[in-house]
Scaffold this motif. Structure first.
Motif, short mmCIF file in Angstrom:
data_model
loop_
_atom_site.label_atom_id
_atom_site.label_comp_id
_atom_site.label_asym_id
_atom_site.label_seq_id
_atom_site.Cartn_x
_atom_site.Cartn_y
_atom_site.Cartn_z
N GLN A 172 39.86 56.72 -22.63
CA GLN A 172 39.48 56.21 -21.32
C GLN A 172 38.42 55.48 -21.04
O GLN A 172 38.30 54.43 -20.07
CB GLN A 172 39.37 57.56 -20.32
N ARG A 176 38.42 51.55 -19.37
CA ARG A 176 37.56 51.08 -18.39
C ARG A 176 36.86 49.81 -18.37
O ARG A 176 36.46 48.80 -17.90
CB ARG A 176 36.77 51.92 -18.04
N GLU A 181 42.29 51.18 -15.67
CA GLU A 181 42.19 52.64 -14.96
C GLU A 181 43.15 53.49 -15.69
O GLU A 181 44.44 53.41 -15.52
CB GLU A 181 42.19 52.75 -13.68
N THR A 183 44.33 57.30 -16.28
CA THR A 183 44.40 58.51 -15.81
C THR A 183 44.08 59.55 -16.79
O THR A 183 44.54 59.20 -18.08
CB THR A 183 45.52 58.89 -14.92
#
Length: 230
Positions: A172, A176, A181, A183
């Motif tokens: 993640q 970023r 993005e 989840t």
């Protein structure tokens, strides 16, 4: 002055553009090492298992020092067949020498002798030698006792592999950095279905990023299934 860029080009070795400190996932276990290697005051030795991030850190340091106008060279011993011990001659004039996967030339008399000489010359010149291997200095199978003694005289840091939950967070984190993005549910879906090594996870992210850009779609589970054939 040796031109490190020409040496890299001659060897056919290049840096990973994404191997930067800002792209390295920092955990409590590696925080001290990141601090020390970020601005090394002296030579260092880093050890850890495959995919622990040693190569990333060595290349990140080279990127940083080079951007600051320092002369650097990165030598990956996994490219062993392209290298010769003679290439270490005179490297002490550089500001930074990074040697990756040192264990691959252990037990090679000519390499051990050349590395021993380089270490002594680096100490005299005041440049920095940052080394990595898959074992601690004590555990390296070195035949040249003086070289074995020298290599144990520098600060040593162990780089631990990420735990499973940390790998999902690292995925993640890298997403970023790309402006994606991801989840928790989507990151977990990728993790459960791909090879769980961090390098392989980043490879999957690279592929998905390209598809997302081309199709101008967010990374959803249906898109990932279609792209990866899962």
């Amino acid at each position: 002055m040796i031109n490190s860029n020409s040496i890299q080009l001659t060897l056919g070795i290049s840096f990973d553009d994404d191997a930067k400190f800002e792209n390295f996932f920092v955990t409590d276990s590696n925080k001290l090492l990141i601090k020390e290697i970020g601005r090394p005051k002296s030579s260092l030795y880093i050890w850890g298992s495959p995919q622990s991030g040693k190569t990333h850190l060595l290349q990140a340091l080279c990127h940083q020092e080079s951007s600051d106008g320092k002369s650097v060279i990165y030598i990956p011993f996994r490219e062993y067949e392209k290298l010769t011990p003679e290439m270490l001659d005179g490297l002490e004039v550089l500001d930074l020498i990074c040697l990756d996967d040192l264990q691959l030339v252990c037990g090679e008399p000519e390499w051990e002798s050349a590395l021993f000489v380089l270490f002594n010359e680096v100490k005299e010149s005041g440049s920095k030698l940052v080394m990595s291997a898959n074992a601690s200095p004590q555990e390296l199978r070195l035949d040249l006792k003086d070289w074995h003694s020298r290599i144990q005289s520098v600060p040593v840091f162990r780089l631990l592999n990420l735990y499973e939950e940390e790998r999902v967070l690292a995925l993640q984190f890298r997403a970023r950095k790309r402006g994606i993005e991801l989840t928790s549910a989507v990151a977990e879906f990728i993790y459960q279905r791909s090879n769980r090594g961090i390098s392989q996870l980043i490879d999957v992210l690279n592929k998905l990023d390209q598809v997302s850009l081309v199709e101008k779609r967010k990374l959803t589970i249906p898109l990932i299934k279609t792209t990866m054939g899962w």
